[in-house]
Scaffold this active site. Structure first.
Site, mmCIF file in Angstrom:
data_model
loop_
_atom_site.group_PDB
_atom_site.id
_atom_site.type_symbol
_atom_site.label_atom_id
_atom_site.label_comp_id
_atom_site.label_asym_id
_atom_site.label_seq_id
_atom_site.Cartn_x
_atom_site.Cartn_y
_atom_site.Cartn_z
ATOM 1 N N HIS A 68 0.026 102.421 23.764
ATOM 2 C CA HIS A 68 -0.140 101.271 23.388
ATOM 3 C C HIS A 68 -2.009 101.248 23.613
ATOM 4 O O HIS A 68 -2.509 100.902 25.028
ATOM 5 C CB HIS A 68 0.441 100.778 25.165
ATOM 6 N N GLY A 161 8.124 94.940 22.523
ATOM 7 C CA GLY A 161 7.920 95.052 24.141
ATOM 8 C C GLY A 161 8.477 96.271 24.299
ATOM 9 O O GLY A 161 8.577 97.355 24.694
ATOM 10 N N TYR A 177 -0.037 85.174 27.031
ATOM 11 C CA TYR A 177 1.082 85.144 26.061
ATOM 12 C C TYR A 177 1.385 86.187 26.903
ATOM 13 O O TYR A 177 3.055 86.568 26.369
ATOM 14 C CB TYR A 177 1.204 86.201 24.847
#
Length: 298
Positions: A68, A161, A177
């Site tokens: 990530h 996700g 967001y």
């Protein structure tokens, strides 16, 4: 585990590369403690050597875990450099009370906007006096792909996700967001329930998939092989080997088609070459660069 998500993420040429020879690299940088963080550097390509290398942005702090980072980069129609940074959390319960992607003092889980030399544009949105430098948008879990629509100048990015929740987003100045307060999917930490402030407005995704595709480096099709794809968004994915063609009109998705469902391979990036050919980069130990051809034209 998850080491395949670290390394070099993208190499991007300066819009004036022919004149200034600058290129930009995003990668997972490591410190002496074997912790890592997303770093953006710029250098001049002289022959086959990169010279005058300088760090433009470090999306620290350094931390453990090879996942990530974000690392997507694109130049906008305004000549500014846009960078996606991942929140660096694998499980939601690792977030502090103010989640990383929602903390404006933290560089992670954001979209960053810089001048080509790394300085901060004066017209960036104001997130307050404690905001990290360069913030343009917040509330993002892990966005690897960002691209400009050559027809409109709009910037689009994909977001990973956890369980489902993969999204296609239209970038908007100052937008939130939602992650992890709001998601179209679920959480890895099943009992995670963040306390959501009442005064926040969230930007909804333009599209979200109802199954995991793990979207990566996307591109707008401008090629010769498939005239019917002209102007469509091509979105590759890691999960099960996904490749999608999305038709967008007036900033809305009107159709989605999954491609090559009988020939799946994990895909890291899609690009259009200068001569209008679509290439796909596979994500394997012996990764390949695939050229997509229209056999009907042969």
């Amino acid at each position: 585990m998850h080491s395949f998500n670290a390394g070099w993420f993208q190499i991007l040429l300066d819009p004036d590369f022919k004149d200034n020879s600058y290129l930009y690299i995003s990668y997972a940088a490591e410190n002496k403690a074997k912790e890592s963080a997303l770093k953006i550097v710029r250098g001049k390509l002289t022959g086959n050597k990169l010279t005058e290398v300088e760090t433009l942005y470090l999306a620290g702090p350094y931390s453990h875990g090879l996942f990530h980072y974000g690392g997507g980069m694109v130049f906008g129609a305004d000549g500014k450099l846009y960078i996606t940074t991942g929140e660096r959390n694998f499980y939601e319960h690792l977030n502090p009370a103010l989640p990383t992607a929602q903390d404006v003092s933290d560089k992670r889980g954001k979209v960053i906007r810089l001048n080509p030399d790394g300085s901060i544009p004066k017209d960036n949105p104001d997130f307050g006096k404690n905001a990290a430098p360069g913030l343009f948008a917040v509330g993002i879990r892990a966005a690897q792909g960002i691209i400009q629509d050559p027809a409109t100048g709009d910037l689009w990015f994909t977001e990973h996700g956890t369980f489902q929740g993969d999204e296609l987003n239209l970038l908007e100045k100052g937008a939130n967001y939602g992650w992890p307060y709001k998601t179209t999917g679920g959480y890895r930490t099943k009992d995670y329930k963040p306390e959501v402030p009442n005064d926040l407005i969230f930007k909804e995704p333009v599209y979200s998939w109802d199954h995991t595709i793990a979207p990566t480096g996307l591109t707008f099709y401008q090629g010769r092989e498939f005239p019917q794809w002209q102007g469509n968004l091509i979105v590759p994915g890691l999960s099960k080997g996904n490749l999608w063609r999305l038709i967008i009109e007036n900033k809305e998705l009107i159709a989605a088609e999954e491609l090559f469902i009988n020939d799946r391979v994990r895909l890291r990036k899609a690009v259009i070459s200068p001569d209008g050919q679509l290439y796909l980069l596979t994500d394997e130990e012996d990764g390949k660069l695939l050229k997509v051809v229209n056999k009907a034209k042969e």
